[in-house]
Design a protein around this motif. Structure first.
Motif, PDB file in Angstrom:
ATOM      1  N   ASN A 238       0.812  -1.215   0.000  1.00  0.00           N
ATOM      2  CA  ASN A 238       0.000   0.000   0.000  1.00  0.00           C
ATOM      3  C   ASN A 238       0.848   1.269   0.000  1.00  0.00           C
ATOM      4  N   ASP A 241       4.280  -0.101  -3.130  1.00  0.00           N
ATOM      5  CA  ASP A 241       3.793  -0.746  -4.349  1.00  0.00           C
ATOM      6  C   ASP A 241       4.952  -1.221  -5.229  1.00  0.00           C
ATOM      7  N   ILE A 269      -5.068  -5.166   1.068  1.00  0.00           N
ATOM      8  CA  ILE A 269      -4.557  -4.423  -0.081  1.00  0.00           C
ATOM      9  C   ILE A 269      -5.590  -3.405  -0.532  1.00  0.00           C
ATOM     10  N   PHE A 270      -5.200  -2.148  -0.627  1.00  0.00           N
ATOM     11  CA  PHE A 270      -6.118  -1.064  -0.987  1.00  0.00           C
ATOM     12  C   PHE A 270      -6.161  -0.908  -2.507  1.00  0.00           C
ATOM     13  N   SER A 271      -6.631  -1.956  -3.165  1.00  0.00           N
ATOM     14  CA  SER A 271      -6.703  -1.952  -4.616  1.00  0.00           C
ATOM     15  C   SER A 271      -7.684  -3.022  -5.061  1.00  0.00           C
ATOM     16  N   ASP A 272      -8.263  -2.834  -6.254  1.00  0.00           N
ATOM     17  CA  ASP A 272      -9.171  -3.860  -6.768  1.00  0.00           C
ATOM     18  C   ASP A 272      -8.417  -5.032  -7.377  1.00  0.00           C
ATOM     19  N   THR A 273      -7.129  -4.820  -7.700  1.00  0.00           N
ATOM     20  CA  THR A 273      -6.302  -5.907  -8.203  1.00  0.00           C
ATOM     21  C   THR A 273      -4.937  -5.859  -7.523  1.00  0.00           C
ATOM     22  N   PHE A 274      -4.328  -7.028  -7.403  1.00  0.00           N
ATOM     23  CA  PHE A 274      -2.981  -7.096  -6.833  1.00  0.00           C
ATOM     24  C   PHE A 274      -2.335  -8.377  -7.307  1.00  0.00           C
ATOM     25  N   ASP A 275      -1.304  -8.246  -8.126  1.00  0.00           N
ATOM     26  CA  ASP A 275      -0.647  -9.443  -8.633  1.00  0.00           C
ATOM     27  C   ASP A 275       0.860  -9.350  -8.539  1.00  0.00           C
ATOM     28  N   THR A 276       1.363  -8.558  -7.572  1.00  0.00           N
ATOM     29  CA  THR A 276       2.808  -8.445  -7.375  1.00  0.00           C
ATOM     30  C   THR A 276       3.381  -9.788  -6.929  1.00  0.00           C
TER      31      THR A 276
END
Length: 297
Positions: A238, A241, A269-276
Motif C-alpha cells: 500500500n 507498491d 490491499i487497498f486496490s481492486d487488483t494485486f498481482d505483485t
C-alpha cells in the motif's frame, strides 16, 4: 573485480566477483564478537586473501546489520552493537587501504536480487530478510535506496499492522517497542511463539515438519506467522507498491509461504487488483555478500 563483505553477527564472509558476476573466490571467518578492532582485522585478512588468491585488486563493498548515519557518519541501529557509534567507513579505508561503500545487509540483498536474481529487471524491489531477525531493503533500478536519514526499508522496527485484540500489544523486542515485525516475522520469532505455546524450543524446520504431519499447535503457529507476515507485506504494498517482493533468510525456504501469503494479504490491499509476485531469493544465503560486491555496480 568486485569484492563484497557480509559482516554478520556470527560470520564475516567475502566474495570476489568478475565484472560479469562470476564467483572467483569466497571465504568466511567467525565474527570476533564484541571486538570492533578484531572485526576490522578480519576484514583486512579476507581482502588480502581474496586478492592474493585471484592475483587481482578489487573494489570493496560491505553489508552490515545496521546503517551509516548521513548526519554523523557513524554506524547506528546495528544489532551487532559493538559497531554502533563507530566511523566504520573511515576505519576500514584506513585498515584496508582502499575506498569502501557500506550499506545495510538487507539493502545488499535487494541490490543482489535486483541485479541478477529474483528481481532482475524490476524497477522497484522490496527484499525481506526473514531469518534470525527480519529486516528489509529497497532497490530502485538495482541501486540501494538508503533514504534521507539512512533508514530506507527499516521495516523491522515497525509494529505489525492490523493487530487483533488477542495480539495487542505484542511481545517485547530489542528495539524497545512491542509487537514489531523484527520479532514476529523473523525465524527467531516463529520459534519463540512455538516455545511459548509448548515450552519446547524447536528449530523452524522442525516446527514445519510437525505442521506437515498435522500437529495442531504447529499449524496454529504457522497460520499466525503467515498472517503477520502477510499484513506486513500488505502495508509495504500500500505504501511502496513494489514490482516484486523477494524473500531471503531461513524462513524463505518454506515453500508453502509462496502459496499462502497472497490470499492472506488480499483483505488488506487497498486496490481492486494485486498481482505483485513474491519470490524466493535466487542467490539464497549468498545474496548479502553478492549485493555488497554489486554496490560498485
Amino acid at each position: 573485480m568486485r569484492l563484497g563483505i557480509d559482516w554478520g553477527g556470527t560470520k564475516i564472509e567475502i566474495i570476489a566477483l568478475s565484472q560479469d558476476g562470476k564467483e572467483l573466490f569466497r571465504q568466511r571467518v567467525d565474527t570476533p564478537r564484541d571486538d570492533y578492532q578484531g572485526c576490522l582485522e578480519a576484514v583486512k585478512f579476507l581482502v588480502e586473501a581474496a586478492e592474493a588468491a585471484t592475483g587481482e585488486s578489487g573494489t570493496l563493498g560491505l553489508g552490515i546489520p545496521g546503517s551509516l548515519s548521513p548526519k554523523s557518519g557513524l554506524v547506528k541501529n546495528a544489532n551487532s552493537t559493538w559497531m554502533n557509534g563507530k566511523p566504520l567507513d573511515q576505519d576500514l579505508e584506513r585498515v584496508v587501504g582502499k575506498p569502501v561503500r557500506i550499506q545495510n545487509d538487507a539493502n545488499c540483498l535487494a541490490v543482489s536480487e535486483a541485479t541478477d536474481g529474483a528481481g532482475a529487471g524490476a524497477h522497484v524491489v522490496h527484499a525481506i530478510i526473514i531469518g534470525t531477525g527480519s529486516g528489509s531493503g529497497i532497490a530502485i533500478d538495482a541501486k540501494a535506496h538508503l533514504g534521507a536519514n539512512g533508514i530506507g526499508g527499516e521495516w523491522g522496527a515497525i509494529t505489525v499492522p492490523w493487530l487483533s485484540e488477542e495480539e495487542f500489544p505484542g511481545p517485547d523486542s530489542w528495539i524497545g517497542h512491542k509487537g514489531v515485525i523484527d520479532r514476529w516475522c523473523s525465524g527467531t520469532g516463529f520459534q519463540l511463539d512455538y516455545k511459548e505455546q509448548t515450552g519446547t524450543l524447536l528449530k523452524g524446520h522442525e516446527i514445519m515438519a510437525l505442521k506437515r504431519d498435522g500437529d495442531p499447535v504447529a499449524n496454529q503457529i504457522y497460520n499466525a506467522y503467515v498472517s503477520r507476515l502477510a499484513r506486513s507485506l500488505a502495508m509495504s504494498a500500500n505504501l511502496l507498491d513494489p514490482d516484486v517482493f523477494v524473500l531471503g533468510g531461513g524462513m524463505s525456504n518454506i515453500e508453502e509461504l509462496y502459496a499462502d501469503l497472497p490470499p492472506a494479504m488480499a483483505p488488506y490491499i487497498f486496490s481492486d487488483t494485486f498481482d505483485t509476485p513474491i519470490r524466493k531469493a535466487v542467490h539464497g544465503d549468498s545474496s548479502g555478500v553478492r549485493g555488497a560486491a554489486w554496490l560498485w555496480n
